[in-house]
Design an enzyme around this catalytic site. Structure first.
Site, short mmCIF file in Angstrom:
data_model
loop_
_atom_site.label_atom_id
_atom_site.label_comp_id
_atom_site.label_asym_id
_atom_site.label_seq_id
_atom_site.Cartn_x
_atom_site.Cartn_y
_atom_site.Cartn_z
N THR A 112 0.86 -1.18 0.00
CA THR A 112 0.00 0.00 0.00
C THR A 112 0.90 1.23 0.00
O THR A 112 1.90 1.28 0.70
CB THR A 112 -0.93 0.02 1.22
OG1 THR A 112 -1.78 -1.12 1.14
CG2 THR A 112 -1.80 1.27 1.23
N PHE A 118 1.12 4.91 1.01
CA PHE A 118 0.51 5.88 1.92
C PHE A 118 1.12 7.26 1.65
O PHE A 118 2.25 7.35 1.16
CB PHE A 118 0.79 5.52 3.37
CG PHE A 118 0.08 4.29 3.86
CD1 PHE A 118 -1.15 4.37 4.50
CD2 PHE A 118 0.64 3.03 3.69
CE1 PHE A 118 -1.80 3.24 4.97
CE2 PHE A 118 0.00 1.89 4.15
CZ PHE A 118 -1.23 2.00 4.79
#
Ligand code: PEP
Ligand code: MN
Length: 583
Positions: free
Chosen positions: A176, A178
């Protein structure tokens, strides 16, 4: 003391990420978990936190709209993007078992990322939670062995949970991205630390033929490299679209600034979200030792504490591989897989790469059934010169392609000195076959590469000769060696070779190198591979390497020992309760 806000609760991914990020900079940090992402933006504006973290996109499930939207809506200033490996673990209270689960809680996106694993537990209902940290806390507080959470390993420590399964995402490369954001006056903003910058913009073009293409052309002509382009509906403007774009470089660079000014003129709406430092994916947190739950009473002895070990008399002949040189043992990281870390690693694939269809079908099948590395020979050491000799470099390329397509690191045999350099560029692990275990020039050549080496025991080699061969590789500077017991020549002819499982505990005492077993070449007969794979784990091997073929009867080499996909699935399910996907 820095305060950083995130959505969720102690032990959630964003919490872990913030601690690692600021910890690595030696900063003292207090994290502030909040119920929603909007609360994170509000906390920054209210001065309750210096930094906030928002998700932008995941490699399995795509964009998190909320991240981009909140930056735009609250004028947050992006500082840097942080790529984080999502290391999903299934966590339960002590005493919980996979079979006994009735509910599995996690953030809804995380449930989506683990869809295939969850499908293998039909008795357990997936239940969305506000985040992984909250899910882990609920499970701990509920003390119910029928409930588990999907969360990072840190949450297990934080809440006293035990791990029921690891590596459960649909693909091991689960990252992911971020965004670390702030909301402070210009003069107090965090200075850039990196020459690598990225810019994010949000824009809408009028509904006019070719306008989007013309905007993109302006960027392309300015030499801007787009890293992301995505459209989404515009609420209130039905069937009109808003675009998110990310590109390399800083918006303050004159050429980029000029291009953006032109794009802005052509758009009905344009927002520069900001430019920020980029963290490369290589820096993403490594996967920690995969610890598969043991099934049916077989546990991997590799993970038990090292006993007091007598020093072997011949150790002076191989000082670098001797256990004493590294009493804690060697761990290798190959792709996302840790070898020698106490987990049990399964390498599978065809004996020989025969065709694109064959190697891709096998790669996909073995990955889906729990293999973490793909094998396949392209240069085959055949006893008979008229037997299939392998596809050569064409086969190597197919193997590498199949590896990339499935996310599996690859292993292939290198037979001669002139193949070493090119093979090291193409595959992740170089195999030295049994027949070449004492080809000392070849050992020295692979010792000068940086690739891990799978060194197979020679047909009639003693264990000390195997260790001496490994010493050749280490002596040239390459410490990444895995030893492989693959059966030896004895008077017994019932099996192709005699699989010498006693090699494992003996080698374990004498060397710090990881130890694999190849039951396929060890027995040479399909139906005997399964019990010996179990035995390899029981005796403490770090992993196995087995041969699998979509249609064993047609295999061009080692047909008798090729496992079908179904055989392979059964072996894996016995070894570690790794989920089996499909038939
Ligand atoms: C192989 O792995 O395909 C192979 C030829 O193995 P070995 O060198 O152990 O015979
Ligand atoms: Mn073979």
């Amino acid at each position: 003391m820095i305060t950083a806000a995130y959505q969720g609760m102690d032990g959630a991914y964003s919490d872990v990420l913030l601690r690692q990020h600021f910890g690595a900079r030696g900063e003292e940090l207090e994290t502030l978990g909040l119920p929603t992402f909007r609360d994170v933006a509000v906390a920054l504006l209210a001065g309750r936190a210096r930094y906030g973290v928002l998700p932008l996109e995941n490699t399995l499930t795509g964009t998190f709209r909320v991240g981009y939207d909140l930056v735009a809506q609250y004028d947050l200033v992006p500082v840097r993007d942080i790529v984080f490996r999502m290391d999903h673990r299934l966590l339960g209270v002590p005493g919980a078992t996979l079979a006994g689960l009735e509910r599995i809680e996690a953030h809804p996106i995380v449930l989506e990322e683990c869809g295939r694993f969850l499908a293998t537990l039909p008795g357990a209902r997936p239940v969305p939670a506000i985040d992984t940290g909250a899910a882990a806390r609920d499970v701990a507080e509920g003390r119910n062995p029928k409930v588990a959470a999907i969360a990072p390993p840190e949450a297990a420590q934080r809440y006293g949970l035990v791990e029921l399964a690891a590596n459960i995402a649909d693909h091991p490369d689960n990252f992911t991205r971020f965004l670390l954001v702030e909301a402070v006056p210009k003069e107090q903003r965090t200075p850039s630390e990196s020459a690598k910058r990225r810019t994010s913009v949000l824009f809408a073009t009028a509904h006019e033929h070719g306008l989007l293409a013309r905007c993109l052309t302006v960027l392309a002509d300015a030499g801007v490299n787009l890293t992301k382009l995505e459209s989404r509906p515009r609420p209130g403007r039905t069937w009109e679209y808003l675009f998110y774009a990310d590109f390399e470089g800083d918006a303050a660079t004159p050429a980029i600034a000029a291009a953006l000014a032109t794009v802005r003129e052509r758009c009905s709406e344009f927002r520069l979200l900001g430019s920020y430092d980029v963290e490369s994916i290589e820096k993403a947190t490594p996967i920690v030792a995969p610890s598969l739950p043991s099934a049916k009473g077989i546990s991997s002895a590799a993970s038990s504490p090292a006993p007091l070990i007598p020093v072997h008399a011949a150790a002076k002949n191989w000082p670098k591989v001797a256990r004493a040189a590294k009493p804690e043992g060697t761990q290798l990281r190959i792709g996302g897989t840790l070898v020698g870390g106490g987990g049990f690693v399964i390498v599978a694939g065809p004996c020989s790469v025969e065709s694109r269809e064959q190697v891709f079908a096998t790669a996909e099948a073995v990955r889906a059934r729990g293999a973490v590395m793909l094998r396949g020979g392209a240069f085959k050491p055949r006893t008979n010169p008229y037997a299939f000799q392998g596809l050569g470099w064409g086969g190597v390329d197919l193997l590498a392609e199949a590896g990339r397509a499935t996310g599996l690191p690859t292993v292939s045999e290198v037979m001669s000195l002139d193949q070493v350099e090119r093979m090291a560029r193409a595959v992740d692990v170089l195999q030295i076959g049994a027949r070449n275990m004492q080809n000392f020039d070849l050992l020295k050549a692979v010792g000068r590469t940086t690739r891990p080496i799978m060194l197979k025991r020679g047909l009639s080699a003693t264990l000390d000769e195997l260790l001496a061969a490994a010493e050749y590789i280490l002596s040239e500077g390459n410490p990444h060696v895995i030893l492989c017991e693959r059966g030896i020549r004895t008077f017994e002819t019932a099996t192709r070779n005699t699989l010498d499982l006693s090699a494992v505990p003996v080698l374990r005492e004498r060397t710090h190198l990881p130890i694999f077993v190849d039951p396929s070449h060890g027995v040479g007969v399909r139906r005997w591979i399964r019990p010996l794979a179990r035995a390899a784990k029981a005796v403490g091997a770090d992993g196995i390497i087995v041969e699998v073929h979509p249609n064993p009867a047609e295999a061009k080499s080692d047909a008798d020992q090729a496992l079908t996909f179904a055989d392979f699935a059964e072996i894996v399910s016995e070894l570690g309760e790794i989920p089996t996907f499909g038939a």
